[in-house]
Design a protein around this motif. Structure first.
Motif, PDB file in Angstrom:
ATOM      1  N   ILE A 216       0.850  -1.181   0.000  1.00  0.00           N
ATOM      2  CA  ILE A 216       0.000   0.000   0.000  1.00  0.00           C
ATOM      3  C   ILE A 216       0.889   1.235   0.000  1.00  0.00           C
ATOM      4  O   ILE A 216       1.910   1.287   0.694  1.00  0.00           O
ATOM      5  CB  ILE A 216      -0.978   0.011   1.199  1.00  0.00           C
ATOM      6  CG1 ILE A 216      -1.928   1.215   1.089  1.00  0.00           C
ATOM      7  CG2 ILE A 216      -0.255  -0.021   2.539  1.00  0.00           C
ATOM      8  CD1 ILE A 216      -3.093   1.171   2.065  1.00  0.00           C
ATOM      9  N   SER A 266      -0.913   8.797   3.532  1.00  0.00           N
ATOM     10  CA  SER A 266      -1.455   7.809   4.467  1.00  0.00           C
ATOM     11  C   SER A 266      -2.763   8.295   5.082  1.00  0.00           C
ATOM     12  O   SER A 266      -3.546   7.488   5.590  1.00  0.00           O
ATOM     13  CB  SER A 266      -0.437   7.500   5.565  1.00  0.00           C
ATOM     14  OG  SER A 266      -0.003   8.678   6.211  1.00  0.00           O
ATOM     15  N   GLY A 269      -4.761   6.594   2.839  1.00  0.00           N
ATOM     16  CA  GLY A 269      -4.443   5.170   2.889  1.00  0.00           C
ATOM     17  C   GLY A 269      -5.090   4.458   4.060  1.00  0.00           C
ATOM     18  O   GLY A 269      -5.563   3.327   3.936  1.00  0.00           O
ATOM     19  N   MET A 270      -5.135   5.118   5.220  1.00  0.00           N
ATOM     20  CA  MET A 270      -5.718   4.469   6.399  1.00  0.00           C
ATOM     21  C   MET A 270      -7.225   4.279   6.234  1.00  0.00           C
ATOM     22  O   MET A 270      -7.819   3.378   6.832  1.00  0.00           O
ATOM     23  CB  MET A 270      -5.419   5.291   7.656  1.00  0.00           C
ATOM     24  CG  MET A 270      -6.096   6.642   7.700  1.00  0.00           C
ATOM     25  SD  MET A 270      -5.681   7.578   9.181  1.00  0.00           S
ATOM     26  CE  MET A 270      -6.769   9.008   8.980  1.00  0.00           C
ATOM     27  N   TYR A 273      -7.751   1.274   3.403  1.00  0.00           N
ATOM     28  CA  TYR A 273      -7.058   0.005   3.647  1.00  0.00           C
ATOM     29  C   TYR A 273      -8.014  -1.184   3.583  1.00  0.00           C
ATOM     30  O   TYR A 273      -7.718  -2.204   2.959  1.00  0.00           O
ATOM     31  CB  TYR A 273      -6.350   0.047   5.005  1.00  0.00           C
ATOM     32  CG  TYR A 273      -5.581  -1.221   5.314  1.00  0.00           C
ATOM     33  CD1 TYR A 273      -4.388  -1.503   4.666  1.00  0.00           C
ATOM     34  CD2 TYR A 273      -6.061  -2.141   6.247  1.00  0.00           C
ATOM     35  CE1 TYR A 273      -3.681  -2.672   4.932  1.00  0.00           C
ATOM     36  CE2 TYR A 273      -5.365  -3.306   6.521  1.00  0.00           C
ATOM     37  CZ  TYR A 273      -4.178  -3.567   5.860  1.00  0.00           C
ATOM     38  OH  TYR A 273      -3.489  -4.730   6.118  1.00  0.00           O
ATOM     39  N   GLU A 274      -9.184  -1.054   4.216  1.00  0.00           N
ATOM     40  CA  GLU A 274     -10.127  -2.183   4.226  1.00  0.00           C
ATOM     41  C   GLU A 274     -10.653  -2.504   2.829  1.00  0.00           C
ATOM     42  O   GLU A 274     -10.869  -3.672   2.495  1.00  0.00           O
ATOM     43  CB  GLU A 274     -11.303  -1.895   5.162  1.00  0.00           C
ATOM     44  CG  GLU A 274     -11.026  -2.175   6.626  1.00  0.00           C
ATOM     45  CD  GLU A 274     -10.214  -1.079   7.291  1.00  0.00           C
ATOM     46  OE1 GLU A 274      -9.679  -1.309   8.390  1.00  0.00           O
ATOM     47  OE2 GLU A 274     -10.113   0.027   6.703  1.00  0.00           O
ATOM     48  N   VAL A 277      -6.981  -3.101   0.203  1.00  0.00           N
ATOM     49  CA  VAL A 277      -6.079  -4.203   0.564  1.00  0.00           C
ATOM     50  C   VAL A 277      -6.870  -5.412   1.060  1.00  0.00           C
ATOM     51  O   VAL A 277      -6.712  -6.522   0.550  1.00  0.00           O
ATOM     52  CB  VAL A 277      -5.053  -3.756   1.627  1.00  0.00           C
ATOM     53  CG1 VAL A 277      -4.180  -4.938   2.057  1.00  0.00           C
ATOM     54  CG2 VAL A 277      -4.170  -2.630   1.079  1.00  0.00           C
ATOM     55  N   VAL A 288       2.679  -6.902   4.775  1.00  0.00           N
ATOM     56  CA  VAL A 288       2.254  -5.645   4.158  1.00  0.00           C
ATOM     57  C   VAL A 288       3.446  -4.697   4.102  1.00  0.00           C
ATOM     58  O   VAL A 288       4.076  -4.417   5.127  1.00  0.00           O
ATOM     59  CB  VAL A 288       1.101  -4.980   4.938  1.00  0.00           C
ATOM     60  CG1 VAL A 288       0.660  -3.696   4.232  1.00  0.00           C
ATOM     61  CG2 VAL A 288      -0.076  -5.936   5.094  1.00  0.00           C
ATOM     62  N   VAL A 290       4.524  -0.896   3.457  1.00  0.00           N
ATOM     63  CA  VAL A 290       3.896   0.425   3.541  1.00  0.00           C
ATOM     64  C   VAL A 290       4.859   1.466   2.977  1.00  0.00           C
ATOM     65  O   VAL A 290       5.988   1.600   3.454  1.00  0.00           O
ATOM     66  CB  VAL A 290       3.531   0.765   5.003  1.00  0.00           C
ATOM     67  CG1 VAL A 290       2.886   2.149   5.085  1.00  0.00           C
ATOM     68  CG2 VAL A 290       2.605  -0.300   5.587  1.00  0.00           C
ATOM     69  N   LEU A 309      -2.186   4.080  10.597  1.00  0.00           N
ATOM     70  CA  LEU A 309      -2.278   3.029   9.578  1.00  0.00           C
ATOM     71  C   LEU A 309      -1.427   1.824   9.962  1.00  0.00           C
ATOM     72  O   LEU A 309      -1.879   0.670   9.868  1.00  0.00           O
ATOM     73  CB  LEU A 309      -1.834   3.576   8.221  1.00  0.00           C
ATOM     74  CG  LEU A 309      -1.663   2.540   7.096  1.00  0.00           C
ATOM     75  CD1 LEU A 309      -2.984   1.840   6.796  1.00  0.00           C
ATOM     76  CD2 LEU A 309      -1.095   3.193   5.840  1.00  0.00           C
ATOM     77  N   LYS A 312      -3.056  -0.054  12.713  1.00  0.00           N
ATOM     78  CA  LYS A 312      -4.223  -0.780  12.198  1.00  0.00           C
ATOM     79  C   LYS A 312      -3.801  -2.101  11.565  1.00  0.00           C
ATOM     80  O   LYS A 312      -4.412  -3.151  11.814  1.00  0.00           O
ATOM     81  CB  LYS A 312      -4.960   0.075  11.163  1.00  0.00           C
ATOM     82  CG  LYS A 312      -6.078  -0.668  10.440  1.00  0.00           C
ATOM     83  CD  LYS A 312      -6.650   0.146   9.300  1.00  0.00           C
ATOM     84  CE  LYS A 312      -7.638   1.155   9.803  1.00  0.00           C
ATOM     85  NZ  LYS A 312      -8.546   1.652   8.738  1.00  0.00           N
ATOM     86  N   ILE A 313      -2.741  -2.066  10.751  1.00  0.00           N
ATOM     87  CA  ILE A 313      -2.278  -3.284  10.082  1.00  0.00           C
ATOM     88  C   ILE A 313      -1.757  -4.289  11.105  1.00  0.00           C
ATOM     89  O   ILE A 313      -2.103  -5.478  11.075  1.00  0.00           O
ATOM     90  CB  ILE A 313      -1.185  -2.943   9.052  1.00  0.00           C
ATOM     91  CG1 ILE A 313      -1.726  -1.986   7.986  1.00  0.00           C
ATOM     92  CG2 ILE A 313      -0.661  -4.218   8.390  1.00  0.00           C
ATOM     93  CD1 ILE A 313      -0.649  -1.395   7.089  1.00  0.00           C
TER      94      ILE A 313
END
Length: 586
Positions: A216, A266, A269-270, A273-274, A277, A288, A290, A309, A312-313
């Protein structure tokens, strides 16, 4: 074939410099079946190319390239070379000036048919018709009869009398087997961090278990500058190298996800993400990568979104491995110092492309220089296919080092670590018109059972005049696709020609971000966000000047409570269009 009986003496060539030389291009698919390679020249890109490729250091000359008037003062003619496997193929070279009134519509477009036989064709500027509304050199296009056409091109500017340019020396091919190159890769490794998760993924792949490797980031992760974009990008080369390292065939049991979106930080991106990705729960990545180190200058939180982010991952139930990758621009810049504390706090593997290449850029051949800036950079922002290879090799060097180490114990307890920059958005989720409580059916999301994040929002919406769906969206090449997929397709669009009420919703949350569409169109207007009767945000979609996804914070309170939110066109702009791509909700 016969030659001329009495060929004319050669005309003395003017002084010139290249802005492209030996550049690989590929025709991206268009609706009419043609292939087009877009090469943007605005925002300082043409100046950067003149420096990197042409060796121009004269600031007066560089300044002239910033405007159409200056360009015409400096450039007498343009030499264009195209070389492809089919030497009979004819490509159209286009140089488009952006206009003052209408960026894409009111400027001049210069066009020259060029046979792909490696011979230079000349576009004389003296006889061209110019628009009075020309503003700046905007973009170069190579238009091919068919999509997918690969070619190598060169573009050089022949100068008006009184201007000079240095002779350009030929460059040696990059030697990827040299000791100097191995030394570069050693410098790329910032730290291996705690290797437990990364070694687990490598071992799982070797055993034949299903493993997903995901990427990502911004346009570099999307593959910008790589030709072709799907297989020459650093992400795919890293994936391919991972498969070779673990002894598995491509897509045998190791699967690939590429989720790069150009020009986005980001902060976006955050939120995506769901969807991009995880594909709303259909994919569970095990590793992942980043990459936002050259995209996050515009992040209004100065790193908290990046930190959020990463958290979260890492917090996923399957405990994925995370690699932080720090790309670099042609001016040697990235945000490594700002963002690397995140990797140190969570003891993550980190790879720096800046540390890999910048120092050797300024060495002499034979003294440690392996790759020049011209060879590494496609333009001022993106790597060439060679540059993508160097980036991938840095990650693969990390994997090889970790593979040879003893396994660490996974000691990461995220809940006990204070976020080094901030983690307020760790639980952010995308809200768009697919939401279960939206009026439109068939949204593809699970129905509410009282336990989902959507149920916890207690959402009530009234889309008002934002009842349309925008289809003119930023679109990107996902995974191995050469075709593009639109971002945030389930949006709310307001059409000024039809009018209507503001978008409004009642929502229970701590923080809220607006995701909206940028545009260069004069038909698009500005908007305001109001929360509980107070204006909290003024949104100008023209700031970036192209069709692009953007996110801005409406509020960040830390207090979870019920709020009334409205999005409306700014006063006096009710006859303009505006698109809400979605919301990020915590």
């Amino acid at each position: 074939m016969e030659g001329p009986k009495a060929p004319k003496d050669p005309t003395k060539k003017r002084k010139s410099f290249y802005i492209m030389r030996g550049k690989s291009v590929a025709g991206s698919p268009q609706p009419d079946g043609r292939g087009i390679q877009f090469l943007y020249m605005n925002d300082g890109r043409m100046l950067s190319s003149a420096r990197l490729v042409g060796g121009i250091t004269d600031e007066e000359m560089l300044g002239l390239l910033a405007t159409t008037a200056g360009f015409r003062q400096l450039v007498h003619s343009i030499g264009v070379t195209v070389e492809a496997e089919d030497r009979e193929l004819v490509a159209d070279f286009c140089l488009q000036m952006y206009g003052h009134r209408d960026v894409y519509g009111s400027g001049t477009t210069l066009r020259l048919p060029v046979q792909a036989d490696g011979m230079e064709r000349i576009l004389e500027l003296e006889g061209c018709e110019w628009s009075e509304d020309d503003n700046i050199p905007g973009q170069i296009r190579f238009e091919f009869p068919q999509a997918g056409t690969l070619a190598t091109v060169a573009v050089r500017f022949y100068l008006q009398d009184g201007y000079d340019a240095p002779e350009v020396e030929d460059e040696q091919p990059v030697d990827f087997t040299s000791p100097y190159y191995r030394g570069m890769l050693e410098k790329s490794l910032m730290q291996t961090g705690n290797n437990a998760r990364l070694k687990r993924v490598i071992d799982q792949a070797r055993r034949g278990e299903d493993v997903t490797v995901a990427f990502i980031g911004g346009s570099i992760t999307q593959g910008a500058g790589a030709i072709p974009i799907n297989t020459e990008c650093y992400a795919y080369k890293t994936f391919k190298g991972f498969c070779e390292l673990t002894g598995r065939g491509l897509e045998e049991n190791v699967h690939y996800v590429k989720a790069g979106v150009g020009g986005t930080p980001s902060e976006l991106g955050m939120i995506r993400y769901e969807t991009d990705v995880l594909e709303d729960g259909r994919i569970t990545p095990d590793l992942v990568v980043v990459e936002f180190a050259v995209n996050d200058e515009g992040d209004e939180t100065k790193g908290e979104c990046y930190d959020s982010l990463v958290r979260k991952i890492l917090n996923a139930e399957n405990h994925p491995a995370v690699i932080l990758l720090f790309a670099v621009f042609a001016n040697d810049w990235n945000l490594q110092e700002r963002l690397s504390p995140v990797g140190r706090a969570y003891d993550l593997p980190m790879v720096s492309t800046r540390d890999t290449v910048v120092e050797q850029f300024y060495l002499k051949p034979g003294s440690g220089k392996v790759v020049s800036k011209n060879q590494f950079f496609y333009d001022s922002y993106h790597p060439t296919s060679v540059g993508h290879t160097v980036m991938a090799d840095g990650i693969l060097h990390l994997l090889q080092v970790v593979d040879g180490q003893e396994a660490d114990v996974d000691t990461l307890e995220l809940e006990k670590i204070v976020p080094p920059i901030g983690g307020a958005f760790e639980k952010v989720r995308l809200l768009d018109r697919r939401h279960p409580h939206e009026e439109e059916p068939g949204n593809g999301l699970p129905s509410g059972d009282g336990n989902t994040v959507w149920d916890q929002w207690n959402l009530e919406t009234d889309c008002g005049g934002f009842c349309h769906v925008d289809t003119e969206l930023q679109a990107v090449e996902r995974n191995l696709d050469l075709g593009v997929t639109p971002e945030f397709a389930d949006n709310w669009m307001y059409r000024g020609a039809e009018g209507g009420r503001p978008f409004s919703m009642e929502i229970t949350c701590e923080s809220l971000l607006l995701v909206y569409k940028d545009s260069a169109s004069n038909q698009v207007g500005c908007a305001e966000v109001w929360v509980d009767g107070e204006k909290v945000l003024y949104v100008d979609p023209h700031v970036n000047g192209w069709t692009h996804c953007n996110a801005l914070i409406c509020f960040k309170s830390g207090e979870r409570k019920r709020r009334h939110v409205e999005v409306r066109l700014a006063p006096g702009m009710e006859d303009k269009d505006f698109t809400i791509l979605g919301f990020g909700v915590v």
